[in-house]
Design a protein around this motif. Structure first.
Motif, PDB file in Angstrom:
ATOM      1  N   UNK A  47      48.038  49.966  33.457  1.00 48.94           N
ATOM      2  CA  UNK A  47      48.319  50.034  34.530  1.00 48.94           C
ATOM      3  C   UNK A  47      48.140  51.462  34.705  1.00 48.94           C
ATOM      4  N   UNK A  48      48.350  52.818  34.171  1.00 47.03           N
ATOM      5  CA  UNK A  48      48.519  54.253  34.310  1.00 47.03           C
ATOM      6  C   UNK A  48      47.077  54.960  34.331  1.00 47.03           C
ATOM      7  N   UNK A  49      45.806  53.898  33.747  1.00 51.21           N
ATOM      8  CA  UNK A  49      44.460  54.184  33.962  1.00 51.21           C
ATOM      9  C   UNK A  49      44.215  53.969  35.072  1.00 51.21           C
TER      10      UNK A  49
ATOM     11  N   UNK B 156      42.182  56.247  37.948  1.00 50.17           N
ATOM     12  CA  UNK B 156      40.312  55.307  37.875  1.00 50.17           C
ATOM     13  C   UNK B 156      41.023  55.376  39.535  1.00 50.17           C
ATOM     14  N   UNK B 157      42.035  55.319  40.171  1.00 51.40           N
ATOM     15  CA  UNK B 157      41.838  54.904  41.839  1.00 51.40           C
ATOM     16  C   UNK B 157      42.449  56.451  42.814  1.00 51.40           C
ATOM     17  N   UNK B 158      42.130  57.272  41.979  1.00 53.94           N
ATOM     18  CA  UNK B 158      42.598  58.480  42.266  1.00 53.94           C
ATOM     19  C   UNK B 158      43.986  58.804  42.305  1.00 53.94           C
ATOM     20  N   UNK B 159      45.091  58.387  42.115  1.00 55.02           N
ATOM     21  CA  UNK B 159      46.291  58.794  41.932  1.00 55.02           C
ATOM     22  C   UNK B 159      46.814  59.395  40.923  1.00 55.02           C
ATOM     23  N   UNK B 160      47.435  60.684  41.521  1.00 50.66           N
ATOM     24  CA  UNK B 160      47.337  61.838  39.626  1.00 50.66           C
ATOM     25  C   UNK B 160      48.738  62.442  39.915  1.00 50.66           C
ATOM     26  N   UNK B 161      49.448  61.658  41.773  1.00 50.76           N
ATOM     27  CA  UNK B 161      50.585  63.064  40.959  1.00 50.76           C
ATOM     28  C   UNK B 161      51.747  62.179  40.682  1.00 50.76           C
ATOM     29  N   UNK B 162      52.938  62.040  40.090  1.00 49.24           N
ATOM     30  CA  UNK B 162      54.186  61.564  39.284  1.00 49.24           C
ATOM     31  C   UNK B 162      54.071  61.036  40.791  1.00 49.24           C
TER      32      UNK B 162
ATOM     33  N   UNK C  30      51.618  57.939  41.027  1.00 51.10           N
ATOM     34  CA  UNK C  30      52.167  56.871  39.596  1.00 51.10           C
ATOM     35  C   UNK C  30      53.565  55.723  39.462  1.00 51.10           C
ATOM     36  N   UNK C  31      54.247  56.382  40.134  1.00 49.34           N
ATOM     37  CA  UNK C  31      56.013  55.697  39.841  1.00 49.34           C
ATOM     38  C   UNK C  31      55.353  54.421  41.155  1.00 49.34           C
ATOM     39  N   UNK C  32      55.042  54.903  42.016  1.00 50.67           N
ATOM     40  CA  UNK C  32      54.911  54.138  43.612  1.00 50.67           C
ATOM     41  C   UNK C  32      54.061  52.835  42.739  1.00 50.67           C
ATOM     42  N   UNK C  33      52.459  53.173  41.988  1.00 46.52           N
ATOM     43  CA  UNK C  33      51.454  52.635  41.919  1.00 46.52           C
ATOM     44  C   UNK C  33      52.773  50.893  40.717  1.00 46.52           C
ATOM     45  N   UNK C  34      53.168  51.423  39.975  1.00 46.59           N
ATOM     46  CA  UNK C  34      53.863  51.164  38.899  1.00 46.59           C
ATOM     47  C   UNK C  34      54.792  50.235  39.160  1.00 46.59           C
TER      48      UNK C  34
END
Length: 77
Positions: A30-32, A36-42, A45-49
Motif C-alpha cells: 500500500x505504501x508503494x 507511485x501515485x505521487x503521495x509523499x507527505x505523511x 499517506x495516512x489518508x491513503x492507508x
C-alpha cells in the motif's frame, strides 16, 4: 572488469531476520502504491492507508499520523 564478488550492499533483505507477515506485506504494498501515485507527505499517506488499507492494528483500524509513525518504528526495530 569482470568482478565475480557478490555485492552485499545491493541485497534488499540483508537485515531481515524473518519473513514478513501478511500485514507487513500488505502495508508495504500500500505504501508503494501511494508513492507511485505521487503521495509523499505523511498526512496524505495516512489518508491513503485509511482509504485502501490495510487497517491500523490498533485504534479500530483507523490510522493516525502518530500511530503510523509508531507502527513503522516498531516494525523497524
Amino acid at each position: 572488469m569482470n568482478d565475480t564478488r557478490q555485492d552485499v550492499y545491493l541485497n534488499p533483505h540483508q537485515a531481515r531476520r524473518r519473513q514478513p507477515t501478511q500485514f507487513e506485506d500488505l502495508l508495504g504494498d500500500s505504501i508503494e502504491r501511494a508513492y507511485a501515485a505521487g503521495i509523499h507527505d505523511l498526512p496524505a499517506l495516512v489518508a491513503h492507508l485509511n482509504r485502501t488499507g490495510p487497517g491500523c492494528p490498533h485504534n479500530d483500524g483507523i490510522w493516525t499520523e502518530t500511530l503510523y509513525q509508531e507502527e513503522i518504528a516498531r516494525l523497524a526495530a
